[in-house]
Design a protein around this motif. Structure first.
Motif: not given
Length: 386
Positions: A68-74, A385-386
């Motif tokens: 749900w909190d996925k990003v390209d740059d953590y 879910g998002a």
């Protein structure tokens, strides 16, 4: 007599972790009521979390949920948090939403599905490395609905095997926190249904594996404070998911249904040294009909009030009554602390921390609620879910 200066000092060190998903649209299995101004990105969730910390002073970390909190740059996300006076907290995995997980994840009878689930957990450890998080929090929806559906013992073997692989991947200063749940979505057997099962697996894994107590995940009448006391005694209480329940896993604001239970739990935390140890105090709540940010602020305040009362227990008088076998006197010591109105004390604590006395009023005056409604227009709102 209780040392009020020591109580104040302890309250100033308290930290309650807020969950990123609580800032988005969340609801029951039946309906999610969308609200205006809800975050659209993980960064906007952190922006909201910063408002909670700004008015309470004790909510410095935010738990993330993957994907749900996925990003390209953590690293960039961690920097965004840092710029707002926050840190990223526990990384929560998700092995319950994909169609592949209909019959389970790391306990699934199909080795290919188990591999997918374990790979996701390993990905979460990679994210911990990138964000600086110390905790991997695991909850599994795995279980069965019908007798004979699967091999109960075999599923425990698969669970142990999957957990062991992930445990070996943990680095220095990282922990695995294993959560349990009595039932739902599985109704015949749940693979991690109680604290004993979670404890058994954590004990076998080693010191980096500890148990999470979600206050909504127990059968009616369960003495949760006994579980807390036992896990603290064994050095295996890793953290809490604080919420409140009337019937099952209702995920209501902590302290809403039974504030006396929350007080009793915090009494055992104080007694067992958990308040000053590595025990993580996190909210895990679903704000469906109430405004998100004020509800989270109120929840933090509820934890503070229960903690303050627990710290006010006269331990010397309590111990003397217990040794003397004076049942009524011992109970009265606890009830005296519980019946204390600690709101003036907490107002003093906030003033000494440079905060306004009433966090809810401070938030309302900040204009943040109006600002996000005006600015967060367009895009896709974050939600369950998002």
């Amino acid at each position: 007599m209780t040392d009020l200066a020591a109580v104040k000092a302890a309250l100033k060190t308290q930290a309650v972790e807020t969950p990123s998903w609580a800032y988005g649209n969340s609801g029951t299995r039946f309906k999610v009521f969308a609200q205006q101004g809800v975050p659209r990105t993980p960064k906007e969730k952190l922006d909201d979390a910063a408002q909670v910390h700004a008015v309470t002073g004790v909510a410095p970390t935010v738990a993330l949920h993957i994907p749900w909190d996925k990003v390209d740059d953590y690293a960039d996300l961690a920097k965004h948090a840092e710029d707002r006076g926050l840190k990223l907290g526990a990384i929560n995995s998700n092995t319950f939403q994909d169609d592949d997980y209909k019959l389970g994840s790391i306990c699934h009878p199909d080795a290919a599905v188990r591999r997918k689930a374990v790979d996701h957990l390993l990905e979460c450890v990679d994210i911990m490395d990138a964000t600086g998080s110390g905790d991997l929090k695991l909850w599994f929806a795995d279980g069965t609905n019908y007798p004979g559906q699967d091999d109960i013992r075999g599923r425990q073997d698969r669970l142990a095997e999957g957990l062991a692989e992930v445990y070996e991947r943990l680095g220095e200063g990282q922990r695995m926190l294993l959560e349990y749940k009595l039932f739902e979505p599985s109704f015949y057997t749940t693979d991690v249904p109680d604290w004993g099962t979670a404890y058994a697996h954590c004990l076998k894994l080693g010191p980096k594996a500890q148990v999470v107590v979600d206050t909504g995940h127990h059968a009616p009448g369960t003495n949760i404070e006994f579980i807390v006391a036992t896990l603290l005694r064994e050095g295996k209480l890793g953290g809490f998911d604080f919420n409140s329940r009337f019937y099952a896993d209702d995920d209501l604001m902590v302290g809403a249904a039974d504030p006396f239970q929350l007080f009793r739990i915090m009494c055992e935390v104080v007694r067992g040294g958990g308040f000053t140890s590595e025990v993580a105090f996190m909210l895990d709540q679903c704000h469906n009909i109430e405004a998100k940010i004020p509800a989270i602020i109120r929840s933090v305040m509820n934890v503070q009030e229960a903690t303050a009362k627990a710290l006010l227990v006269d331990r010397v008088a309590l111990g003397a009554a217990q040794v003397a076998g004076d049942v009524l006197a011992a109970n009265a010591v606890l009830m005296d602390a519980y019946d204390t109105d600690v709101r003036p004390l907490l107002r003093e604590v906030r003033a000494e921390m440079g905060l306004e006395a009433d966090p809810i009023a401070a938030y309302r005056r900040s204009g943040w609620a109006e600002k996000i409604v005006a600015e967060r227009v367009g895009g896709q709102q974050a939600g369950w879910g998002a």
